[in-house]
Design a protein around this motif. Structure first.
Motif, PDB file in Angstrom:
ATOM      1  N   TYR A  42       0.794  -1.208   0.000  1.00  0.00           N
ATOM      2  CA  TYR A  42       0.000   0.000   0.000  1.00  0.00           C
ATOM      3  C   TYR A  42       0.832   1.266   0.000  1.00  0.00           C
ATOM      4  N   GLU A  47      -2.937   8.020  -0.869  1.00  0.00           N
ATOM      5  CA  GLU A  47      -3.123   8.224   0.559  1.00  0.00           C
ATOM      6  C   GLU A  47      -1.777   8.398   1.263  1.00  0.00           C
ATOM      7  N   THR A  48      -0.851   7.542   0.927  1.00  0.00           N
ATOM      8  CA  THR A  48       0.452   7.623   1.586  1.00  0.00           C
ATOM      9  C   THR A  48       1.101   8.977   1.335  1.00  0.00           C
ATOM     10  N   ALA A  51      -0.577  11.700   3.162  1.00  0.00           N
ATOM     11  CA  ALA A  51      -0.229  11.626   4.585  1.00  0.00           C
ATOM     12  C   ALA A  51       1.154  12.209   4.817  1.00  0.00           C
ATOM     13  N   ILE A  52       2.088  11.835   3.969  1.00  0.00           N
ATOM     14  CA  ILE A  52       3.443  12.359   4.142  1.00  0.00           C
ATOM     15  C   ILE A  52       3.443  13.875   4.009  1.00  0.00           C
ATOM     16  N   GLU A  55       2.341  15.579   6.957  1.00  0.00           N
ATOM     17  CA  GLU A  55       3.135  15.382   8.163  1.00  0.00           C
ATOM     18  C   GLU A  55       4.327  16.312   8.233  1.00  0.00           C
ATOM     19  N   ALA A 289       7.841   7.260   7.239  1.00  0.00           N
ATOM     20  CA  ALA A 289       6.557   6.718   6.803  1.00  0.00           C
ATOM     21  C   ALA A 289       6.723   5.288   6.310  1.00  0.00           C
ATOM     22  N   GLN A 293       5.031   1.822   7.771  1.00  0.00           N
ATOM     23  CA  GLN A 293       4.124   0.973   6.993  1.00  0.00           C
ATOM     24  C   GLN A 293       4.623  -0.455   6.923  1.00  0.00           C
TER      25      GLN A 293
ATOM     26  N   LYS C   5      -7.321  -6.890   8.613  1.00  0.00           N
ATOM     27  CA  LYS C   5      -5.967  -6.444   8.904  1.00  0.00           C
ATOM     28  C   LYS C   5      -6.036  -5.532  10.114  1.00  0.00           C
ATOM     29  N   VAL C  39      -0.082  -5.594  11.844  1.00  0.00           N
ATOM     30  CA  VAL C  39       1.068  -4.695  11.673  1.00  0.00           C
ATOM     31  C   VAL C  39       1.276  -4.018  13.015  1.00  0.00           C
ATOM     32  N   ASN C  41       3.524  -1.399  15.431  1.00  0.00           N
ATOM     33  CA  ASN C  41       4.437  -0.264  15.375  1.00  0.00           C
ATOM     34  C   ASN C  41       4.503   0.423  16.717  1.00  0.00           C
ATOM     35  N   ARG C  54       1.691  10.373  13.050  1.00  0.00           N
ATOM     36  CA  ARG C  54       2.151   9.985  11.714  1.00  0.00           C
ATOM     37  C   ARG C  54       1.898   8.494  11.491  1.00  0.00           C
ATOM     38  N   GLU C  57      -1.672   7.773  10.778  1.00  0.00           N
ATOM     39  CA  GLU C  57      -2.026   8.160   9.408  1.00  0.00           C
ATOM     40  C   GLU C  57      -1.492   7.148   8.397  1.00  0.00           C
ATOM     41  N   GLN C  58      -0.284   6.662   8.664  1.00  0.00           N
ATOM     42  CA  GLN C  58       0.253   5.655   7.742  1.00  0.00           C
ATOM     43  C   GLN C  58      -0.601   4.390   7.766  1.00  0.00           C
ATOM     44  N   MET C  59      -1.116   4.046   8.936  1.00  0.00           N
ATOM     45  CA  MET C  59      -1.932   2.840   9.038  1.00  0.00           C
ATOM     46  C   MET C  59      -3.241   3.027   8.290  1.00  0.00           C
ATOM     47  N   ALA C  61      -3.580   4.950   5.732  1.00  0.00           N
ATOM     48  CA  ALA C  61      -3.198   4.867   4.320  1.00  0.00           C
ATOM     49  C   ALA C  61      -3.019   3.409   3.901  1.00  0.00           C
ATOM     50  N   GLN C  62      -2.624   2.575   4.838  1.00  0.00           N
ATOM     51  CA  GLN C  62      -2.441   1.150   4.580  1.00  0.00           C
ATOM     52  C   GLN C  62      -3.765   0.415   4.463  1.00  0.00           C
ATOM     53  N   LYS C  63      -4.862   1.133   4.761  1.00  0.00           N
ATOM     54  CA  LYS C  63      -6.201   0.561   4.685  1.00  0.00           C
ATOM     55  C   LYS C  63      -6.385  -0.613   5.663  1.00  0.00           C
TER      56      LYS C  63
END
Ligand SMILES: Nc1ncnc2c1ncn2[C@@H]1O[C@H](COP(=O)(O)OP(=O)(O)OP(=O)(O)O)[C@@H](O)[C@H]1O
Ligand SMILES: Nc1ncnc2c1ncn2[C@@H]1O[C@H](COP(=O)(O)OP(=O)(O)OP(=O)(O)O)[C@@H](O)[C@H]1O
Ligand SMILES: [Mg+2]
Ligand SMILES: [Mg+2]
Lengths: 325, 512, 290, 325
Positions: A42, A47-48, A51-52, A55, A289, A293, C5, C39, C41, C54, C57-59, C61-63
């Motif tokens: 992903y 989205e990533t 988000a970055i 941030e 980031a 992930q 997930k 996952v 973190n 952050r 937000e990344q999570m 984005a990871q859906k």
């Protein structure tokens, strides 16, 4: 030494070499994005990146100030504390003293300028290295942030969140401001009397003094500017959190300095660029980031981060050296 | 009106820890060139700095154009038309030529630079000193030291200048550039500007000065008209003794080859160059600024890496040839280098004479890694005496010494090492007549002991007096080598100009 | 067909407490590999709230389908959580409870699965109080004073001391660290030579306090208690250098949170209708336990 | 100069001026002790001083190394991580691999030397500022410490506590070692070829190179030495706490640098003294012990610490400047 096998330095030549610098850093960035994209399904997604993008404003804004500080051959370890104090003061003004949001924001920014100006003035007046003065400031200002908030996170709520809200196509106002500041910062550095004086003082302070430029107000101004930008970063962060955390920004000074140095600004002063600093910020942000992930373990995050910092600086230095001859 | 002096000094004195200037009274007429000379440390630079507001005098008064004159800063002095070219370079290498020329008064609108105007004004100033080809946006760090000096001079050539102090402006210039400067001086004088000219090169003083003021130990000993003044007289006044100069001697007997350089080259700066240096001889290297002499010495020394070629030292006992790839190995092999820029590359300024001297061979003053302080002090005191270094004692920091005395300390360093081959780059830059004589006799003594010396100098008379052979470099090539007796000033100069004129010079940009 | 997930976002994984929590979660996932993917973190510095945001937000984005979080800050994380809920992620709160007022302002509900630190600290304090007399003096070594749990534990200790009539002569921060805890403990003992006990907000600081007691030659005269029951504290409990600590079952904290989330996902329970609170156990650990 | 009103700076003169420096710093120290003695009834006591004496060895030992690093115009931000790694490795060797205590200690020290040597070599080989390389090292080595201990505090017990045990009249062996290292460090700095080279390289590296002294091995040696001393500090700390905490020493680098700079060593390189560094360490230790004993609140501790750092440096600088003329 007059060794220069390279073609003579004309204007277009300088421009071209500047572009080459950008390309070098951009290549590092692209490599990192590709790497993380293969590691995580992903990562490579809108989205990533959004988000970055949302941030980085606080880091980017502080890095702009730190670039000036490093160019003038100084260093400022207190930015993290100033960030916290600015947010803390603004939040307290809104919550306890019922100030309006703009007035409170001005108070926070004013406090940042003041911290920077005090740091610069003490360092200039007693001719002390800014390293040690800012180390003292780091403690004092953090103490002040605790006092102001009574050591508790102050929750303000949506009133202050507009800075961090999605705006132009999901990009926040804070990001737009950060990008504008990068551009303005670069122009100030290269196209104004102030910017050229900053470069000159960082290179050879005595020569500047002899040429009739008083380095002292310029030094103080650079630190005050950095204080202002750290305070702005504090407001951006508070807007994102909708709260002011007196512990915010601990240790961020080293991340900021790492970003600036990865961008090729010299710790010895006299050489640097705001635009390349922005690349440094992006590299650090993508790294963080990506590692999150991928879900890397804490020890491996540490190891990878350390290696990337050193590797990025090595790549940048080698490339510069090859071009410089 | 024409008779009243433009600038007068009355009883000027300056004390640091010691008294450096004492009771100097002088007057400067309009349109006059006043030479200021004297030994190293006599106080010439200090006096000039007082006039242009860089140093506050402890005592005394000044007037400018009849008005009391007491500049509080260099800015203040410049506003009143008094400018100075400093002995030490004051440029900012990371800034461009244009920015350096206009530093302190950059044209701007609300803080934003007017770049068009900057370029135009910079070009105009550069043109005055013959550098119209230089792109004003070149960073100064890309210029050689000679061009940097030219830029420094150009920076002070303003229309509103009334008094111009030049502190050893030609120390880093070659004859061609010196001529350019003198043309400019003549123009300024014709326009009524008064000039104070500090130099150790007496023949220059003869060429441009009207009067000469001699300082000795901070006191003004004499002010004489230049016309008809014999050099020996001047020297005697400066150092308080006469100097014997023997130019008529023959070539020293050359020993076996000690240093062999074959096809050494680096980029456009040094084209493949070969030479042999014999024991017991002094080989000079002449050439214009940017002709590649310093770079050649650095390549020989291993301070820079060559693209091609080799260097070897042939030991005196006929052992195997020694080679090296960096200065550390070079020093081990028995080579020393007196570098061009003593402050940046030679000295530890805050450290004492003692520390600076023994640096080249700490093994000689230590046992198993531990220093022997008494031994060290003794050795250094000896050297200080031999070289007549002016200092309180060997513990004085070298930063507090005058330029010439600093040079002697570097010289002492290599005497301490006792090296077999010595490379000297402008060894007498900024060194006064008396100290020069001391250095020359040291060099000759070393040659007599069988050592091999390679001397780069822009002062042809010095080379002609000192050397057994003189090589001339031009455009990165060693174009000719003269034996003692074969050369004349003309033939040396002709060789120096022999490469395409203007000299192929990597430090200059191509015309736009 | 896709397994849900789940993202686990914690505070410092450099901290044994959270590490144990993470390992518990990972072990659970391995046993239930067919049911969900995980996952995990953590942030580098427990006070770096921005870094944790952050991560959230990344999570998103990871859906991920569900987010189980131990917030570094009970208020500052709320906007980020709201954003996640709006994007359809199910959120469960563990370890450190979100501020109720902040949640209410955002109009969201987040179930809390975790221990009551104040009650836990009171347990430890009560165990200590049994060895003390009314009027004795004790000192409290607090964690990072700005954190909610540090404050809660200090309150719990104070509750217990007050009940026993014991005087608390000082509260100083040892920043959760062994060395800082050591310095503070040594200072308190010098200033109050008749001090009877030191109550540390976590076991690391308790270790520091034990070393300080030893250096002052007061072993056996000044009692020490801690919190968290880390592995290094066990030998100290055995020989009495530490009197008591509390166990919050770190390994199970995250698992409870994950199970709560999985249950809700399976039942398609909307966020707003999840249970408000699931209290987990805190137990007193002394030499005699188990 | 022929006329010399002032006495010449001879060897005895230099000695006198050195003593004057010590007196200046000692005065600051005495002032602090007096202040805390009025604030607390129990501060001025043998117990307090013994406690302080036994708390400082780790800081002092690291400060000796950092003095050399600063003199050579470098900086080392990784000392705190190295401290943790050394302790972690030793503890793990004892507990998991059943090594003997001396062997485990050697392992820890060796790891420290290795970290320092790698830092120095990378910085020298790529000509990178040690600031940024050590920033990378800080992360990598901390990660390693987590890996080694599995992020858990390792309790070792009394087997390793002898270093920290009261020994000569209640003073620990660690303190004796620290004092010896200060003395040896000062002698090495002022009386050996190595020390002379370190000062020279910090003053003007190019001049040293051209004078035939290779700066590279000396730089690497300085960093390796600092790594060794940081590792020794790790063992001392582990001995005192009888445990190895992978989080130990976070942020200690700034305390160490503050101590060295308060002692008058220049951040610009070329000037410094190990003995005055020791005074800096004492000042910081007394401050921390005093504030803890007085029971100051966290915010006021921060504010006071920051002010004392800056004030001590100002006092030292002014005094030096007055003497220097
Ligand atoms: N800032 C200073 N502090 C102490 N002494 C100084 C200072 N500046 C110069 N001096 C001393 O003043 C004396 C005169 O120095 P000055 O530079 O004026 O000599 P000079 O005649 O220009 O010598 P040179 O020909 O070597 O350039 C020297 O002995 C020097 O050591
Ligand atoms: N160094 C430590 N050692 C052991 N446990 C720790 C440590 N630091 C934190 N903890 C654990 O972390 C949790 C405390 O979180 P923390 O106190 O940081 O939340 P918080 O920041 O106070 O929340 P908020 O301030 O938002 O109200 C506890 O469960 C505690 O056990
Ligand atoms: Mg001079
Ligand atoms: Mg918190």
């Amino acid at each position: 030494m007059t060794s220069s096998a390279s073609p003579s330095p004309t204007r277009t030549g300088a421009l071209r070499s500047e572009l080459a610098t950008y390309l070098g850093l951009a290549a590092v960035l692209v490599a990192m994005v590709l790497l993380f994209s293969t590691l995580s399904d992903y990562f490579f997604s809108v989205e990533t990146f959004i988000a970055i993008v949302n941030e980085i404003p606080a880091l980017a804004v502080m890095a702009v100030g730190m670039t000036f500080v490093l160019i003038v051959a100084g260093i400022d370890l207190s930015v993290g504390s100033v960030l916290a104090l600015s947010a803390a003061l603004s939040a307290t003004a809104i919550l306890q003293w019922q100030w309006s949001v703009p007035a409170a924001a001005l108070l926070g920014l004013g406090a940042g300028v003041l911290c920077g100006a005090v740091l610069g003035s003490v360092s200039v007046a007693f001719r002390l290295p800014s390293f040690i003065v800012s180390l003292g400031m780091l403690e004092v200002v953090r103490g002040a942030a605790y006092l102001v908030t009574d050591s508790r996170t102050q929750y303000v709520g949506e009133r202050i969140s507009w800075l961090a809200q999605p705006w132009l196509g999901n990009v926040s106002a804070a990001f737009v401001i950060a990008v504008l500041l990068v551009i303005v910062g670069q122009l100030v550095l290269t196209r104004t009397v102030f910017g050229r004086s900053v470069v000159g003082i960082g290179t050879n302070e005595e020569a500047m003094r002899l040429a009739g430029v008083d380095p002292r107000p310029i030094r103080i101004a650079v630190f005050a500017l950095t204080g202002l930008l750290a305070a702005l970063a504090g407001l951006m962060q508070a807007a994102r959190l909708e709260a002011a955390d007196p512990n915010a920004g601990q240790g961020i000074e080293l991340r900021v300095i790492a970003a600036v140095v990865i961008g090729g600004t010299s710790l010895m002063g006299g050489r640097g660029s705001v635009v390349t600093t922005f690349f440094g910020v992006l590299i650090i942000a993508v790294l963080e980031a990506g590692l999150a992930q991928v879900g890397a373990s804490e020890p491996s995050k540490r190891v990878v981060t350390g290696c990337v910092i050193v590797a990025a600086v090595i790549v940048d230095t080698l490339r510069q050296r090859r071009r410089g001859g | 009106m024409e008779r009243t002096p433009l600038l007068t000094l009355e009883g000027i004195g300056k004390d640091y820890a010691a008294t450096v200037l004492d009771g100097v009274s002088l007057s400067l007429q309009r349109g006059e060139v006043l030479a200021l000379t004297g030994e190293n440390g006599a106080g010439k630079s200090t006096l000039s700095k007082i006039v242009c507001g860089l140093v506050n005098p402890t005592r005394g008064r000044m007037t400018l154009d009849g008005q009391a004159y007491a500049p509080v800063s260099r800015r203040d002095a410049e506003r009143q038309g008094v400018r100075m070219v400093l002995q030490e370079l004051g440029l900012v290498p990371t800034l461009t030529v244009a920015e350096n020329l206009l530093l302190g008064a950059l044209p701007h609108t609300a803080g934003w630079l007017r770049r068009g105007e900057m370029a135009q004004r910079a070009r105009a100033q550069l043109a005055r000193i013959g550098l119209e080809d230089l792109d004003p946006w070149t960073p100064v760090s890309r210029l050689g030291i000679g061009h940097q000096q030219m830029v420094e001079i150009a920076r002070n050539l303003h229309d509103d200048t009334r008094v111009l102090m030049l502190d050893e402006p030609t120390a880093m210039l070659t004859p061609r550039e010196t001529d350019r400067l003198f043309e400019q001086v003549a123009q300024l004088v014709a326009a009524g500007v008064s000039i104070v000219y500090v130099s150790h090169r007496l023949e220059e003083l003869q060429r441009i000065a009207h009067r000469v003021a001699v300082l000795r130990d901070g006191r003004l000993v004499d002010v004489l008209p230049m016309q008809g003044l014999r050099e020996e007289e001047l020297v005697e006044r400066m150092i308080g003794r006469t100097l014997v100069e023997d130019n008529g001697r023959g070539r020293r007997p050359a020993g076996p080859v000690r240093l062999r350089v074959q096809g050494l080259a680096r980029g456009k700066v040094v084209r493949p160059t070969s030479l042999e240096l014999h024991g017991g001889e002094i080989l000079g290297l002449a050439g214009l600024v940017g002709s590649g002499r310093t770079e050649l010495l650095r390549l020989i020394y291993g301070a820079d890496q060559p693209d091609a070629g080799s260097v070897e030292l042939l030991p005196i006992d006929g052992g195997p040839a020694r080679r090296w790839r960096n200065p550390v190995q070079a020093v081990k092999a028995g080579i020393g280098l007196v570098s061009e820029d003593r402050k940046a590359e030679g000295l530890l300024l805050p450290q004492s004479i003692r520390v600076n001297t023994t640096l080249s061979d700490l093994g000689a003053v230590s046992a198993r890694g531990w220093l022997k302080p008494a031994r060290e002090s003794g050795l250094v005191q000896q050297l200080v005496k031999t070289l007549r270094v002016r200092c309180t004692d060997e513990e004085q920091p070298v930063a507090a010494l005058s330029g010439g005395n600093q040079q002697k300390v570097i010289f002492a360093r290599w005497l301490h090492r006792n090296c077999e081959v010595l490379l000297l780059d402008e060894p007498t830059r900024g060194v006064d007549i008396g100290a020069r004589a001391d250095l020359y006799s040291q060099l000759e003594r070393m040659a007599a002991e069988g050592r091999a010396l390679l001397v780069v100098s822009s002062d042809l008379r010095e080379l002609m007096a000192l050397c057994d052979r003189i090589g001339v470099m031009s455009g990165g090539r060693l174009v000719r080598t003269f034996e003692r007796g074969q050369w004349t000033e003309q033939s040396l100069l002709a060789a120096a100009f022999s490469a395409a004129v203007p000299a192929e010079d990597a430090t200059l940009s191509e015309p736009a | 067909a896709d397994k849900p997930k789940v993202a686990l976002v914690m505070k410092s994984l450099a901290n044994e407490f959270f590490l144990t929590m993470e390992q518990g979660a990972k072990a659970h996932q391995k046993e239930n590999a067919d049911k969900y993917t995980l996952v995990a973190n953590g942030i580098k510095d427990e006070t770096d709230t921005a870094a944790q945001i952050r991560m959230v937000e990344q999570m998103v984005a990871q859906k991920v389908d569900a987010l189980v979080i131990a917030p570094a800050d009970s208020k500052a994380l709320v906007p980020a959580i709201k954003n996640a809920i709006d994007k359809g992620v199910l959120v469960v709160n563990i370890d450190n409870r979100f501020d109720q007022a902040a949640l209410k302002e955002k109009g969201i509900k987040v179930p809390f699965v975790g221990p009551d630190n104040r009650a836990g600290a009171k347990l430890v304090g009560d165990a200590l109080a049994k060895t003390l007399k009314s009027g004795d003096k004790v000192g409290i070594i607090e964690g990072v004073s700005t954190t909610f749990n540090a404050q809660q534990r200090t309150l719990g200790y104070q509750d217990a001391m007050k009940a026993a009539g014991v005087t608390v002569v000082g509260v100083q921060s040892g920043q959760w660290e062994i060395d800082k805890g050591n310095t503070v403990a040594a200072g308190m003992m010098r200033e109050h030579p008749d001090l009877k006990a030191l109550l540390a907000g976590n076991d690391s600081m308790a270790l520091g306090a034990v070393a300080a007691v030893k250096a002052a030659g007061k072993t056996g005269k000044v009692a020490v208690v801690g919190y968290d029951n880390i592995s290094a504290i066990k030998p100290m409990l055995q020989d009495g250098r530490v009197l008591a600590t509390a166990d919050q079952y770190a390994a199970k904290q995250a698992v409870f949170g994950i199970e709560t989330a999985l249950k809700a996902l399976a039942a398609k329970t909307p966020q707003a209708q999840m249970p408000e609170e699931v209290k987990t156990d805190v137990v007193l650990v002394t030499k005699d336990s188990k």
